[in-house]
Scaffold this motif. Structure first.
Motif, PDB file in Angstrom:
ATOM      1  N   ALA A  66      13.043  -9.037 -17.349  1.00  0.00           N
ATOM      2  CA  ALA A  66      13.651  -9.022 -16.025  1.00  0.00           C
ATOM      3  C   ALA A  66      12.573  -8.558 -15.052  1.00  0.00           C
ATOM      4  N   GLN A  67      12.538  -9.161 -13.856  1.00  0.00           N
ATOM      5  CA  GLN A  67      11.525  -8.818 -12.864  1.00  0.00           C
ATOM      6  C   GLN A  67      12.196  -8.276 -11.616  1.00  0.00           C
ATOM      7  N   PHE A  68      11.760  -7.070 -11.186  1.00  0.00           N
ATOM      8  CA  PHE A  68      12.384  -6.362 -10.070  1.00  0.00           C
ATOM      9  C   PHE A  68      11.538  -6.389  -8.790  1.00  0.00           C
ATOM     10  N   PHE A  69      10.232  -6.552  -8.926  1.00  0.00           N
ATOM     11  CA  PHE A  69       9.318  -6.669  -7.790  1.00  0.00           C
ATOM     12  C   PHE A  69       8.328  -7.789  -8.086  1.00  0.00           C
ATOM     13  N   PRO A  70       7.838  -8.490  -7.065  1.00  0.00           N
ATOM     14  CA  PRO A  70       6.744  -9.439  -7.300  1.00  0.00           C
ATOM     15  C   PRO A  70       5.461  -8.707  -7.647  1.00  0.00           C
ATOM     16  N   ALA A  71       4.538  -9.406  -8.271  1.00  0.00           N
ATOM     17  CA  ALA A  71       3.273  -8.775  -8.665  1.00  0.00           C
ATOM     18  C   ALA A  71       2.505  -8.233  -7.478  1.00  0.00           C
ATOM     19  N   THR A  72       2.662  -8.848  -6.311  1.00  0.00           N
ATOM     20  CA  THR A  72       1.891  -8.458  -5.132  1.00  0.00           C
ATOM     21  C   THR A  72       2.480  -7.274  -4.383  1.00  0.00           C
ATOM     22  N   SER A  73       3.645  -6.787  -4.811  1.00  0.00           N
ATOM     23  CA  SER A  73       4.244  -5.603  -4.197  1.00  0.00           C
ATOM     24  C   SER A  73       4.015  -4.393  -5.095  1.00  0.00           C
ATOM     25  N   ARG A  74       3.972  -3.226  -4.483  1.00  0.00           N
ATOM     26  CA  ARG A  74       4.000  -2.030  -5.328  1.00  0.00           C
ATOM     27  C   ARG A  74       5.400  -1.899  -5.916  1.00  0.00           C
ATOM     28  N   SER A  75       5.481  -1.320  -7.100  1.00  0.00           N
ATOM     29  CA  SER A  75       6.781  -0.957  -7.672  1.00  0.00           C
ATOM     30  C   SER A  75       6.878   0.566  -7.642  1.00  0.00           C
ATOM     31  N   LYS A  76       7.822   1.156  -8.380  1.00  0.00           N
ATOM     32  CA  LYS A  76       8.099   2.580  -8.187  1.00  0.00           C
ATOM     33  C   LYS A  76       8.218   3.359  -9.500  1.00  0.00           C
ATOM     34  N   ALA A  77       7.553   2.890 -10.543  1.00  0.00           N
ATOM     35  CA  ALA A  77       7.774   3.473 -11.866  1.00  0.00           C
ATOM     36  C   ALA A  77       6.913   4.692 -12.172  1.00  0.00           C
ATOM     37  N   VAL A  78       5.970   5.053 -11.283  1.00  0.00           N
ATOM     38  CA  VAL A  78       5.219   6.295 -11.486  1.00  0.00           C
ATOM     39  C   VAL A  78       5.396   7.204 -10.279  1.00  0.00           C
ATOM     40  N   PHE A  79       5.281   8.499 -10.514  1.00  0.00           N
ATOM     41  CA  PHE A  79       5.390   9.479  -9.431  1.00  0.00           C
ATOM     42  C   PHE A  79       4.195   9.338  -8.493  1.00  0.00           C
ATOM     43  N   ASP A  80       4.455   9.437  -7.198  1.00  0.00           N
ATOM     44  CA  ASP A  80       3.408   9.300  -6.182  1.00  0.00           C
ATOM     45  C   ASP A  80       3.541  10.460  -5.206  1.00  0.00           C
ATOM     46  N   ALA A  81       2.643  11.441  -5.316  1.00  0.00           N
ATOM     47  CA  ALA A  81       2.717  12.637  -4.476  1.00  0.00           C
ATOM     48  C   ALA A  81       2.355  12.306  -3.032  1.00  0.00           C
ATOM     49  N   PRO A  82       3.056  12.872  -2.072  1.00  0.00           N
ATOM     50  CA  PRO A  82       2.728  12.634  -0.657  1.00  0.00           C
ATOM     51  C   PRO A  82       1.294  13.045  -0.355  1.00  0.00           C
ATOM     52  N   GLY A  83       0.557  12.131   0.302  1.00  0.00           N
ATOM     53  CA  GLY A  83      -0.793  12.441   0.714  1.00  0.00           C
ATOM     54  C   GLY A  83      -1.851  12.319  -0.369  1.00  0.00           C
ATOM     55  N   GLY A  84      -1.445  12.044  -1.601  1.00  0.00           N
ATOM     56  CA  GLY A  84      -2.415  11.929  -2.684  1.00  0.00           C
ATOM     57  C   GLY A  84      -2.782  10.479  -2.956  1.00  0.00           C
ATOM     58  N   THR A  85      -3.269  10.216  -4.166  1.00  0.00           N
ATOM     59  CA  THR A  85      -3.560   8.855  -4.579  1.00  0.00           C
ATOM     60  C   THR A  85      -2.261   8.054  -4.603  1.00  0.00           C
ATOM     61  N   ARG A  86      -2.290   6.891  -3.998  1.00  0.00           N
ATOM     62  CA  ARG A  86      -1.064   6.087  -3.988  1.00  0.00           C
ATOM     63  C   ARG A  86      -0.966   5.364  -5.325  1.00  0.00           C
ATOM     64  N   THR A  87      -0.453   6.082  -6.299  1.00  0.00           N
ATOM     65  CA  THR A  87      -0.510   5.620  -7.693  1.00  0.00           C
ATOM     66  C   THR A  87       0.191   4.290  -7.912  1.00  0.00           C
ATOM     67  N   ASN A  88       1.279   4.036  -7.225  1.00  0.00           N
ATOM     68  CA  ASN A  88       1.994   2.776  -7.395  1.00  0.00           C
ATOM     69  C   ASN A  88       1.309   1.610  -6.683  1.00  0.00           C
ATOM     70  N   ARG A  89       0.307   1.904  -5.859  1.00  0.00           N
ATOM     71  CA  ARG A  89      -0.319   0.862  -5.039  1.00  0.00           C
ATOM     72  C   ARG A  89      -1.814   0.711  -5.277  1.00  0.00           C
ATOM     73  N   ALA A  90      -2.444   1.592  -6.054  1.00  0.00           N
ATOM     74  CA  ALA A  90      -3.904   1.661  -6.126  1.00  0.00           C
ATOM     75  C   ALA A  90      -4.487   0.502  -6.929  1.00  0.00           C
ATOM     76  N   GLY A  91      -4.485  -0.692  -6.324  1.00  0.00           N
ATOM     77  CA  GLY A  91      -5.057  -1.865  -6.957  1.00  0.00           C
ATOM     78  C   GLY A  91      -4.702  -3.118  -6.183  1.00  0.00           C
ATOM     79  N   ARG A  92      -5.498  -4.168  -6.356  1.00  0.00           N
ATOM     80  CA  ARG A  92      -5.127  -5.456  -5.754  1.00  0.00           C
ATOM     81  C   ARG A  92      -3.738  -5.856  -6.220  1.00  0.00           C
ATOM     82  N   VAL A  93      -3.459  -5.583  -7.492  1.00  0.00           N
ATOM     83  CA  VAL A  93      -2.094  -5.556  -8.015  1.00  0.00           C
ATOM     84  C   VAL A  93      -1.992  -4.322  -8.899  1.00  0.00           C
ATOM     85  N   VAL A  94      -0.803  -3.757  -8.984  1.00  0.00           N
ATOM     86  CA  VAL A  94      -0.520  -2.645  -9.903  1.00  0.00           C
ATOM     87  C   VAL A  94       0.754  -3.041 -10.628  1.00  0.00           C
TER      88      VAL A  94
END
Length: 284
Positions: free
Chosen positions: A72-100
């Motif tokens: 099952a697919q919940f987000f397209p590959a080109t969007s960030r998803s939300k499966a890892v914790f992302d601290a405010p102001g830190g590394t944008r872990t869900n987004r840090a890549g051309r795709v993540v």
């Protein structure tokens, strides 16, 4: 992903193209079992419902069932998803890549499926892994584990400079700002089921939806019956005429479609190519 059921949860947001392409591997870990007290695997449809409902804020791109090969697919590959914790102001872990691309494998250690217990994800049939790997690779995610391929449920946080500069596959246990230890194991790149030595198909090709008519008698239907029973989708009321299509086949095939995550009219008990190929009826 072409093989995935569409379950888009919306709320798309761009990734950060200055970082290299990556994938993050997870297991759902939705039950706590032990070798002494194994537990039944949670149905795929339940997790699909969670990620489209109360779990939207934790949804990955892909939910993968390694026992049936369903996706099952919940987000397209080109969007960030939300499966890892992302601290405010830190590394944008869900987004840090051309795709993540984040993948949640439907699995927890010592889960029980059809009476068999599996301690590691890599011990499962890993059905659909070839399709999943090919799709992730198509987004230029390299076949490397910068922090090493996961072999145990242990934490090994990726240093910030490596996270910024090295693409490839990361375990949830490697992601900065997180404290998880999953997935514990993952299938090898390029691993495929052994190719049969003969030239005939290993499994019965999909005969077309029109094949499944009331009263149709065929060894294909008999083979399908056996597979539905093996997949714990036995909704038959009779123990005779296993090779004749009837109401029990419709009920049982509906149960199989629901196990794959189909709902409503898509779970009408009439085989379609996707569900048929995932059932793997032996060639007759």
């Amino acid at each position: 992903m072409p093989q995935a059921l569409r379950a888009d949860v919306g709320d798309h947001a761009p990734c950060d193209p200055e970082f290299p392409a990556r994938a993050i591997a997870h297991i759902t870990a939705d039950r706590e079992a032990t070798a002494e007290a194994p537990l039944d695997l949670v149905p795929f449809a339940n997790l699909k419902g969670f990620f489209t409902g109360s779990g939207k804020g934790q949804a990955p791109q892909i939910l993968w069932d390694p026992f049936t090969g369903a996706f099952a697919q919940f987000f397209p590959a080109t969007s960030r998803s939300k499966a890892v914790f992302d601290a405010p102001g830190g590394t944008r872990t869900n987004r840090a890549g051309r795709v993540v691309i984040q993948i949640e494998a439907l699995f927890f250690p010592h889960c029980r499926v059809n009476g068999k217990v599996f301690a590691r994800l890599a011990d499962t049939p890993c059905k659909g892994w070839g399709d999943l790997h090919a799709w992730v690779s198509s987004w230029d995610v390299p076949d490397v584990w910068p922090m090493g391929r996961p072999t145990s449920l242990s934490r090994n946080t990726c240093p910030a400079d490596k996270w910024r500069t090295q693409g490839g596959w990361y375990a949830h246990a490697h992601v900065p700002e997180n404290n998880h230890v999953d997935p514990g194991s993952w299938p090898a790149f390029g691993s495929q089921p052994p190719t049969p030595s003969h030239t005939e198909p290993q499994f019965e090709p999909f005969p077309g939806a029109s094949f499944f008519q009331a009263g149709r008698q065929s060894p294909i239907i008999d083979g399908m019956h056996g597979r539905l029973v093996a997949e714990d989708c036995d909704r038959y009321a009779s123990s005779t005429r296993f090779d004749v299509w009837g109401a029990g086949d419709v009920r049982s095939y509906t149960a199989w479609q629901q196990k794959l995550g189909f709902e409503g009219r898509a779970a009408d008990g009439v085989p379609g190519r996707f569900s048929w190929d995932r059932l793997e009826v032996p060639n007759v």
